[in-house]
Design a protein around this motif. Sequence first.
Motif, short mmCIF file in Angstrom:
data_model
loop_
_atom_site.label_atom_id
_atom_site.label_comp_id
_atom_site.label_asym_id
_atom_site.label_seq_id
_atom_site.Cartn_x
_atom_site.Cartn_y
_atom_site.Cartn_z
N MET A 259 8.94 118.08 -103.14
CA MET A 259 8.21 117.83 -101.90
C MET A 259 8.07 119.15 -101.13
O MET A 259 8.97 119.97 -101.13
N THR A 260 6.94 119.31 -100.47
CA THR A 260 6.65 120.57 -99.78
C THR A 260 7.23 120.61 -98.37
O THR A 260 7.30 121.67 -97.76
N GLY A 261 7.60 119.48 -97.84
CA GLY A 261 8.15 119.44 -96.50
C GLY A 261 7.22 118.84 -95.47
O GLY A 261 7.64 118.52 -94.37
N PHE A 262 5.95 118.68 -95.81
CA PHE A 262 4.99 118.16 -94.84
C PHE A 262 4.49 116.76 -95.20
O PHE A 262 3.62 116.24 -94.51
N GLU A 263 5.01 116.16 -96.24
CA GLU A 263 4.53 114.85 -96.68
C GLU A 263 4.65 113.78 -95.60
O GLU A 263 3.83 112.88 -95.52
N MET A 264 5.65 113.90 -94.74
CA MET A 264 5.87 112.91 -93.69
C MET A 264 4.75 112.92 -92.65
O MET A 264 4.53 111.93 -91.96
N PHE A 265 4.03 114.03 -92.57
CA PHE A 265 2.99 114.14 -91.54
C PHE A 265 1.63 113.63 -92.00
O PHE A 265 0.77 113.35 -91.16
N TRP A 266 1.40 113.50 -93.31
CA TRP A 266 0.11 112.99 -93.77
C TRP A 266 -0.15 111.55 -93.34
O TRP A 266 -1.27 111.24 -92.91
N PRO A 267 0.84 110.67 -93.40
CA PRO A 267 0.60 109.31 -92.87
C PRO A 267 0.28 109.33 -91.37
O PRO A 267 -0.55 108.54 -90.90
N LEU A 268 0.92 110.22 -90.63
CA LEU A 268 0.60 110.34 -89.19
C LEU A 268 -0.85 110.73 -89.00
O LEU A 268 -1.57 110.15 -88.17
N LEU A 269 -1.29 111.72 -89.76
CA LEU A 269 -2.68 112.16 -89.66
C LEU A 269 -3.64 111.06 -90.09
O LEU A 269 -4.72 110.90 -89.50
N ALA A 270 -3.27 110.29 -91.08
CA ALA A 270 -4.11 109.17 -91.52
C ALA A 270 -4.23 108.12 -90.41
O ALA A 270 -5.29 107.53 -90.22
N HIS A 271 -3.16 107.92 -89.67
CA HIS A 271 -3.23 106.96 -88.56
C HIS A 271 -4.07 107.52 -87.42
O HIS A 271 -4.83 106.79 -86.79
N VAL A 272 -3.96 108.80 -87.16
CA VAL A 272 -4.81 109.44 -86.14
C VAL A 272 -6.27 109.26 -86.52
O VAL A 272 -7.11 108.94 -85.67
N LEU A 273 -6.60 109.42 -87.80
CA LEU A 273 -7.97 109.21 -88.27
C LEU A 273 -8.41 107.78 -87.96
O LEU A 273 -9.55 107.56 -87.51
N LEU A 274 -7.54 106.81 -88.20
CA LEU A 274 -7.88 105.41 -87.89
C LEU A 274 -8.24 105.26 -86.42
O LEU A 274 -9.23 104.60 -86.07
N VAL A 275 -7.46 105.86 -85.54
CA VAL A 275 -7.74 105.76 -84.10
C VAL A 275 -9.11 106.36 -83.78
O VAL A 275 -9.91 105.76 -83.05
N TYR A 276 -9.41 107.51 -84.35
CA TYR A 276 -10.71 108.14 -84.12
C TYR A 276 -11.85 107.28 -84.68
O TYR A 276 -12.90 107.15 -84.05
N LEU A 277 -11.64 106.69 -85.84
CA LEU A 277 -12.66 105.81 -86.41
C LEU A 277 -12.91 104.61 -85.51
O LEU A 277 -14.06 104.20 -85.30
N LEU A 278 -11.84 104.05 -84.96
CA LEU A 278 -11.99 102.91 -84.06
C LEU A 278 -12.73 103.30 -82.79
O LEU A 278 -13.58 102.55 -82.30
N TYR A 279 -12.43 104.47 -82.24
CA TYR A 279 -13.17 104.93 -81.05
C TYR A 279 -14.65 105.12 -81.38
O TYR A 279 -15.53 104.80 -80.57
N GLY A 280 -14.95 105.64 -82.56
CA GLY A 280 -16.34 105.78 -82.99
C GLY A 280 -17.03 104.43 -83.09
O GLY A 280 -18.17 104.25 -82.63
N LEU A 281 -16.34 103.45 -83.69
CA LEU A 281 -16.89 102.10 -83.80
C LEU A 281 -17.10 101.47 -82.43
O LEU A 281 -18.11 100.82 -82.18
N LEU A 282 -16.15 101.69 -81.53
CA LEU A 282 -16.30 101.15 -80.17
C LEU A 282 -17.53 101.73 -79.50
O LEU A 282 -18.31 101.00 -78.87
#
Length: 138
Positions: A1-24
Amino acid sequence: MTGFEMFWPLLAHVLLVYLLYGLLSLRRGKDVREGRMKKAGYRENRDEPVESLYVKNSIANQFELPVLFYACCILLYVTEADNLVAVVLAWLFVALRYAHAYVHVTSNDLRLRSPLFAAGFVVLGAMWAWLAGWMLFS
Protein backbone atom coordinates in the motif's frame (compact mmCIF):
# COMPACT_ATOMS: atom_id res chain seq x y z
CA MET A 1 0.00 0.00 0.00
CA THR A 2 1.25 3.49 -0.84
CA GLY A 3 -0.20 5.18 2.21
CA PHE A 4 -2.95 7.17 0.52
CA GLU A 5 -5.50 4.41 -0.13
CA MET A 6 -7.63 5.58 2.79
CA PHE A 7 -8.20 8.93 1.11
CA TRP A 8 -9.58 7.65 -2.22
CA PRO A 9 -12.93 6.65 -0.68
CA LEU A 10 -13.11 10.14 0.87
CA LEU A 11 -12.53 11.72 -2.51
CA ALA A 12 -15.14 9.43 -4.07
CA HIS A 13 -17.65 10.63 -1.49
CA VAL A 14 -16.73 14.26 -2.17
CA LEU A 15 -17.44 13.56 -5.85
CA LEU A 16 -20.88 12.23 -4.89
CA VAL A 17 -21.65 15.47 -3.04
CA TYR A 18 -20.59 17.54 -6.05
CA LEU A 19 -22.66 15.37 -8.38
CA LEU A 20 -25.69 15.84 -6.15
CA TYR A 21 -25.22 19.62 -6.12
CA GLY A 22 -25.01 19.54 -9.92
CA LEU A 23 -28.23 17.50 -10.10
CA LEU A 24 -29.93 19.89 -7.69
CA SER A 25 -28.97 22.83 -9.87
CA LEU A 26 -30.32 21.08 -12.97
CA ARG A 27 -33.60 20.15 -11.31
CA ARG A 28 -34.12 23.59 -9.79
CA GLY A 29 -33.37 25.23 -13.12
CA LYS A 30 -35.94 22.98 -14.78
CA ASP A 31 -38.50 23.82 -12.07
CA VAL A 32 -38.00 27.54 -12.72
CA ARG A 33 -38.10 27.18 -16.52
CA GLU A 34 -41.29 25.10 -16.37
CA GLY A 35 -42.97 27.50 -13.93
CA ARG A 36 -43.26 25.16 -10.93
CA MET A 37 -41.12 27.49 -8.86
CA LYS A 38 -39.90 31.07 -8.97
CA LYS A 39 -36.25 31.83 -8.29
CA ALA A 40 -37.25 33.89 -5.26
CA GLY A 41 -39.05 30.84 -3.87
CA TYR A 42 -35.70 29.23 -3.11
CA ARG A 43 -34.81 32.05 -0.72
CA GLU A 44 -36.83 30.51 2.11
CA ASN A 45 -37.46 27.27 0.27
CA ARG A 46 -40.81 26.32 1.79
CA ASP A 47 -42.52 24.87 -1.28
CA GLU A 48 -39.79 23.14 -3.24
CA PRO A 49 -41.06 20.69 -5.88
CA VAL A 50 -40.59 17.04 -4.99
CA GLU A 51 -38.01 16.27 -7.68
CA SER A 52 -35.54 18.83 -6.38
CA LEU A 53 -36.55 18.33 -2.74
CA TYR A 54 -35.40 14.70 -2.96
CA VAL A 55 -31.98 15.88 -4.13
CA LYS A 56 -31.80 18.60 -1.48
CA ASN A 57 -32.59 16.04 1.21
CA SER A 58 -30.01 13.64 -0.20
CA ILE A 59 -27.37 16.36 -0.02
CA ALA A 60 -28.30 17.07 3.60
CA ASN A 61 -27.99 13.36 4.29
CA GLN A 62 -24.40 13.42 2.98
CA PHE A 63 -23.46 15.66 5.91
CA GLU A 64 -24.92 13.47 8.63
CA LEU A 65 -23.54 9.91 8.90
CA PRO A 66 -20.63 10.62 6.49
CA VAL A 67 -19.20 13.13 8.97
CA LEU A 68 -18.38 10.14 11.18
CA PHE A 69 -16.93 8.40 8.12
CA TYR A 70 -14.52 11.27 7.48
CA ALA A 71 -13.41 11.34 11.09
CA CYS A 72 -12.91 7.58 11.15
CA CYS A 73 -10.90 7.55 7.92
CA ILE A 74 -8.58 10.26 9.19
CA LEU A 75 -8.13 8.48 12.52
CA LEU A 76 -7.48 5.17 10.74
CA TYR A 77 -4.76 6.91 8.73
CA VAL A 78 -3.22 8.67 11.75
CA THR A 79 -3.12 5.48 13.82
CA GLU A 80 -1.76 3.50 10.84
CA ALA A 81 -4.80 1.20 10.98
CA ASP A 82 -5.55 2.01 7.34
CA ASN A 83 -4.80 -1.47 6.05
CA LEU A 84 -6.69 -3.59 3.53
CA VAL A 85 -9.59 -4.28 5.90
CA ALA A 86 -10.12 -0.59 6.63
CA VAL A 87 -9.85 0.43 2.98
CA VAL A 88 -12.31 -2.24 1.84
CA LEU A 89 -14.78 -1.16 4.52
CA ALA A 90 -14.36 2.48 3.45
CA TRP A 91 -15.05 1.65 -0.21
CA LEU A 92 -18.06 -0.42 0.80
CA PHE A 93 -19.43 2.48 2.82
CA VAL A 94 -18.99 4.85 -0.13
CA ALA A 95 -20.61 2.39 -2.55
CA LEU A 96 -23.58 2.15 -0.20
CA ARG A 97 -23.77 5.97 -0.04
CA TYR A 98 -23.89 6.12 -3.85
CA ALA A 99 -26.63 3.49 -3.94
CA HIS A 100 -28.55 5.27 -1.18
CA ALA A 101 -28.25 8.62 -2.98
CA TYR A 102 -29.37 7.06 -6.27
CA VAL A 103 -32.53 5.70 -4.67
CA HIS A 104 -33.04 8.97 -2.81
CA VAL A 105 -33.01 11.10 -5.97
CA THR A 106 -34.99 8.69 -8.16
CA SER A 107 -37.82 6.65 -6.67
CA ASN A 108 -37.10 7.65 -3.05
CA ASP A 109 -38.57 4.25 -2.14
CA LEU A 110 -37.99 3.70 1.58
CA ARG A 111 -38.16 -0.07 1.08
CA LEU A 112 -34.90 0.29 -0.86
CA ARG A 113 -33.40 3.34 0.77
CA SER A 114 -33.70 2.23 4.41
CA PRO A 115 -31.78 -1.05 4.02
CA LEU A 116 -29.04 0.77 2.12
CA PHE A 117 -28.76 3.32 4.91
CA ALA A 118 -28.76 0.54 7.54
CA ALA A 119 -26.03 -1.35 5.68
CA GLY A 120 -23.88 1.78 5.54
CA PHE A 121 -24.54 2.37 9.23
CA VAL A 122 -23.32 -1.16 10.03
CA VAL A 123 -20.25 -0.86 7.78
CA LEU A 124 -19.32 2.44 9.39
CA GLY A 125 -19.76 0.82 12.81
CA ALA A 126 -17.38 -1.91 11.68
CA MET A 127 -14.85 0.74 10.67
CA TRP A 128 -15.03 2.31 14.13
CA ALA A 129 -14.76 -1.15 15.74
CA TRP A 130 -11.68 -1.85 13.59
CA LEU A 131 -10.13 1.42 14.78
CA ALA A 132 -10.94 0.66 18.42
CA GLY A 133 -9.56 -2.87 18.12
CA TRP A 134 -6.42 -1.58 16.45
CA MET A 135 -5.80 0.89 19.25
CA LEU A 136 -6.55 -1.67 21.97
CA PHE A 137 -4.45 -4.51 20.61
CA SER A 138 -1.55 -2.81 18.79
